[in-house]
Scaffold this active site. Structure first.
Site, PDB file in Angstrom:
ATOM      1  N   SER A 138       0.857  -1.189   0.000  1.00 45.58           N
ATOM      2  CA  SER A 138       0.000   0.000   0.000  1.00 45.58           C
ATOM      3  C   SER A 138       0.890   1.236   0.000  1.00 45.58           C
ATOM      4  O   SER A 138       2.033   1.189   0.477  1.00 45.58           O
ATOM      5  CB  SER A 138      -0.891   0.011   1.235  1.00 45.58           C
ATOM      6  OG  SER A 138      -1.579   1.251   1.359  1.00 45.58           O
ATOM      7  N   TYR A 151      -1.780  -0.317  10.789  1.00 44.75           N
ATOM      8  CA  TYR A 151      -1.945  -0.732   9.396  1.00 44.75           C
ATOM      9  C   TYR A 151      -0.744  -0.313   8.562  1.00 44.75           C
ATOM     10  O   TYR A 151      -0.201  -1.115   7.786  1.00 44.75           O
ATOM     11  CB  TYR A 151      -3.224  -0.121   8.817  1.00 44.75           C
ATOM     12  CG  TYR A 151      -3.435  -0.439   7.346  1.00 44.75           C
ATOM     13  CD1 TYR A 151      -3.773  -1.716   6.935  1.00 44.75           C
ATOM     14  CD2 TYR A 151      -3.270   0.552   6.367  1.00 44.75           C
ATOM     15  CE1 TYR A 151      -3.951  -2.014   5.597  1.00 44.75           C
ATOM     16  CE2 TYR A 151      -3.448   0.260   5.027  1.00 44.75           C
ATOM     17  CZ  TYR A 151      -3.784  -1.022   4.643  1.00 44.75           C
ATOM     18  OH  TYR A 151      -3.949  -1.311   3.308  1.00 44.75           O
TER      19      TYR A 151
END
Length: 258
Positions: A138, A151
């Site tokens: 990501s 995260y």
């Protein structure tokens, strides 16, 4: 890489990027192995795609289950040529608000699940001196943002793992691609952003999973080391690397809208 006749295993294939990637790989002539916890959704995807799909229920956070399922795949379908580590989830909370259990769960799926699946297919790939491992990371792995400390940490780990593994396998004939997408219009935000605040703030920039899947197929064919999606968002990590204090000051307020 020629995709026709290859066996591609995709985790998190019950929807979103995984589902769209499966559809494209089958069109390219690959045999696709669909992996996810939601078996009923996997069956739906297989029914819609056709006979070139196999379904195996898998929780990537269960180390023994990963080993057992991939052993079955090797016996019943064949050795995996392409592994797409797509399974993952996020919870957007401040570090103080997030429970330790939630943090551990993200690491179990996003990092250790990815590592376990890679471990399961790597020996056979090395024996054949060929293979491709695609890790869905990501842009959060390059720019840590507020309310996603855990995260972002998992995606930092995925990128570090991918980069190191790529160098270890440099002369093996096995390729490693890291995919760094921005926000994607999938069920991811049903868990990550229950309030809907973040989705509203980035809705105009959200990527379609079909587009991301098409970019991944191109990256596999071209043996690319890394792709950032959308391309213009890759400016952010560059600015952060060169001027971290300025970036945090200017972008902090906007990035806090989650």
């Amino acid at each position: 890489m020629e995709l026709k006749g290859k066996i591609a295993a995709i985790t998190g294939a019950s929807g979103g990027i995984g589902e769209q990637l499966a559809r494209l790989l089958v069109k390219e002539g690959a045999t696709v192995v669909l992996l996810a916890r939601r078996e009923e959704e996997l069956m739906r995807v297989r029914q819609e795609i056709g006979s070139a799909c196999y379904v195996y229920k898998l929780d990537v956070s269960d180390e023994k289950m990963v080993a057992d399922v991939f052993a079955r795949i090797s016996q019943e379908v064949g050795d995996v040529d392409i592994l797409v580590n797509n399974a993952g989830f996020g919870i957007f909370k401040t570090f103080e608000e997030a429970s330790l259990q939630e943090v551990k769960a993200m690491f179990s799926v996003n990092v250790f699940g990815l590592v376990a699946c890679t471990k399961a297919v790597l020996p056979a790939m090395k024996k054949r001196s060929s293979g491709h491992i695609v890790n869905i990371a990501s842009l959060a792995g390059k720019i840590a943002t507020p309310k996603s400390s855990a995260y972002s940490a998992t995606k930092h780990a995925v990128l570090a793992f991918s980069n190191s593994l790529r160098m270890e396998l440099a002369i093996s004939g096995i390729y490693v691609t890291a995919v760094n997408p921005g926000p994607i219009r999938t069920d991811f935000f049903n868990i990550a952003d229950k309030s809907g605040t973040y989705v509203k703030s980035v809705e105009r920039y959200m990527l379609r999973p079909e587009y991301v899947a098409a970019c991944i197929v191109k990256a596999i064919k071209r043996n690319k080391r890394e792709i950032n999606l959308p391309r213009w968002m890759s400016v952010g990590p560059l600015m952060f690397a060169l001027l971290p204090r300025v970036f945090e000051k200017l972008a902090g307020t906007a990035l806090n809208k989650k």
